[in-house]
Design a protein around this motif. Structure first.
Motif, mmCIF file in Angstrom:
data_model
loop_
_atom_site.group_PDB
_atom_site.id
_atom_site.type_symbol
_atom_site.label_atom_id
_atom_site.label_comp_id
_atom_site.label_asym_id
_atom_site.label_seq_id
_atom_site.Cartn_x
_atom_site.Cartn_y
_atom_site.Cartn_z
ATOM 1 N N LEU A 167 -9.904 -1.330 2.101
ATOM 2 C CA LEU A 167 -11.276 -1.789 2.331
ATOM 3 C C LEU A 167 -11.354 -3.311 2.411
ATOM 4 O O LEU A 167 -12.125 -3.860 3.207
ATOM 5 N N TYR A 168 -10.566 -4.003 1.608
ATOM 6 C CA TYR A 168 -10.546 -5.465 1.683
ATOM 7 C C TYR A 168 -9.989 -5.931 3.024
ATOM 8 O O TYR A 168 -10.485 -6.896 3.607
ATOM 9 N N GLY A 169 -8.969 -5.252 3.521
ATOM 10 C CA GLY A 169 -8.431 -5.590 4.838
ATOM 11 C C GLY A 169 -9.460 -5.386 5.934
ATOM 12 O O GLY A 169 -9.581 -6.211 6.851
ATOM 13 N N ILE A 170 -10.221 -4.304 5.847
ATOM 14 C CA ILE A 170 -11.286 -4.070 6.828
ATOM 15 C C ILE A 170 -12.352 -5.153 6.707
ATOM 16 O O ILE A 170 -12.868 -5.660 7.715
ATOM 17 N N TYR A 171 -12.673 -5.540 5.486
ATOM 18 C CA TYR A 171 -13.646 -6.610 5.254
ATOM 19 C C TYR A 171 -13.180 -7.910 5.913
ATOM 20 O O TYR A 171 -13.981 -8.637 6.506
ATOM 21 N N LEU A 172 -11.890 -8.221 5.828
ATOM 22 C CA LEU A 172 -11.372 -9.444 6.419
ATOM 23 C C LEU A 172 -11.367 -9.386 7.945
ATOM 24 O O LEU A 172 -11.533 -10.405 8.613
ATOM 25 N N ILE A 173 -11.191 -8.205 8.500
ATOM 26 C CA ILE A 173 -11.092 -8.074 9.957
ATOM 27 C C ILE A 173 -12.465 -8.100 10.627
ATOM 28 O O ILE A 173 -12.649 -8.733 11.660
ATOM 29 N N VAL A 174 -13.450 -7.427 10.055
ATOM 30 C CA VAL A 174 -14.766 -7.286 10.688
ATOM 31 C C VAL A 174 -15.625 -8.506 10.358
ATOM 32 O O VAL A 174 -15.980 -8.725 9.195
ATOM 33 N N ALA A 188 -5.613 5.771 -10.478
ATOM 34 C CA ALA A 188 -5.731 4.315 -10.414
ATOM 35 C C ALA A 188 -4.923 3.758 -9.239
ATOM 36 O O ALA A 188 -5.381 2.839 -8.542
ATOM 37 N N CYS A 189 -3.744 4.310 -8.989
ATOM 38 C CA CYS A 189 -2.940 3.882 -7.844
ATOM 39 C C CYS A 189 -3.670 4.170 -6.532
ATOM 40 O O CYS A 189 -3.689 3.338 -5.621
ATOM 41 N N PHE A 190 -4.292 5.340 -6.425
ATOM 42 C CA PHE A 190 -5.019 5.686 -5.212
ATOM 43 C C PHE A 190 -6.234 4.776 -5.027
ATOM 44 O O PHE A 190 -6.556 4.382 -3.894
ATOM 45 N N VAL A 191 -6.895 4.424 -6.115
ATOM 46 C CA VAL A 191 -8.050 3.520 -6.033
ATOM 47 C C VAL A 191 -7.607 2.127 -5.582
ATOM 48 O O VAL A 191 -8.273 1.487 -4.759
ATOM 49 N N VAL A 192 -6.474 1.664 -6.085
ATOM 50 C CA VAL A 192 -5.951 0.354 -5.668
ATOM 51 C C VAL A 192 -5.652 0.370 -4.171
ATOM 52 O O VAL A 192 -5.976 -0.582 -3.450
ATOM 53 N N CYS A 193 -5.039 1.448 -3.687
ATOM 54 C CA CYS A 193 -4.754 1.552 -2.255
ATOM 55 C C CYS A 193 -6.037 1.509 -1.439
ATOM 56 O O CYS A 193 -6.113 0.805 -0.428
ATOM 57 N N GLY A 194 -7.036 2.257 -1.864
ATOM 58 C CA GLY A 194 -8.306 2.245 -1.150
ATOM 59 C C GLY A 194 -8.967 0.883 -1.171
ATOM 60 O O GLY A 194 -9.533 0.441 -0.163
ATOM 61 N N ALA A 195 -8.882 0.198 -2.292
ATOM 62 C CA ALA A 195 -9.479 -1.139 -2.395
ATOM 63 C C ALA A 195 -8.776 -2.128 -1.469
ATOM 64 O O ALA A 195 -9.433 -2.960 -0.820
ATOM 65 N N VAL A 210 0.834 -1.204 0.000
ATOM 66 C CA VAL A 210 0.000 0.000 0.000
ATOM 67 C C VAL A 210 0.867 1.252 0.000
ATOM 68 O O VAL A 210 0.609 2.202 -0.751
ATOM 69 N N VAL A 211 1.911 1.259 0.804
ATOM 70 C CA VAL A 211 2.798 2.422 0.854
ATOM 71 C C VAL A 211 3.493 2.628 -0.492
ATOM 72 O O VAL A 211 3.603 3.759 -0.985
ATOM 73 N N ALA A 212 3.964 1.560 -1.109
ATOM 74 C CA ALA A 212 4.660 1.676 -2.390
ATOM 75 C C ALA A 212 3.724 2.168 -3.498
ATOM 76 O O ALA A 212 4.083 3.064 -4.273
#
Length: 98
Positions: free
Chosen positions: A87-94, A77-84, A22-24
């Motif tokens: 959001l996927y990480g939050i989906y996996l946690i909750v 597109a890079c910013f959208v990938v980071c957001g996705a 995400v940082v890269a």
């Protein structure tokens, strides 16, 4: 009751790799956005050799080149990938999302 060390190391490794990803990707997006600004003429070299904001002729969205628009599109597109990924990480946690 014991600790499943393989699962612990797997989670730790995935967390480190995904955070580095995400940082890269975000930093690449910032670099592309900056390159688009530079190509569009937003910055100018001053008399003392430093780079500062251009004072004349900017912004001119009608005169933006295809390369400038392409760089901006890639940055977004890079910013959208980071957001996705976030959001996927939050989906996996909750667990309520499953």
């Amino acid at each position: 009751m014991g600790i499943d060390w393989f699962a612990f190391l797997t989670v730790a490794l995935v967390a480190v790799v995904s955070s580095c990803f995400v940082v890269a990707v975000y930093s690449v997006g910032l670099r592309l956005w900056s390159a688009a600004d530079t190509r569009a003429g937003k910055f100018a070299v001053k008399d003392d050799g430093t780079i500062g904001p251009a004072t004349a002729g900017f912004p001119n969205p009608a005169g933006a080149s295809a390369a400038t628009r392409g760089l901006r599109a890639l940055a977004i597109a890079c910013f959208v990938v980071c957001g996705a990924v976030v959001l996927y990480g939050i989906y996996l946690i909750v667990p309520q999302f499953h």
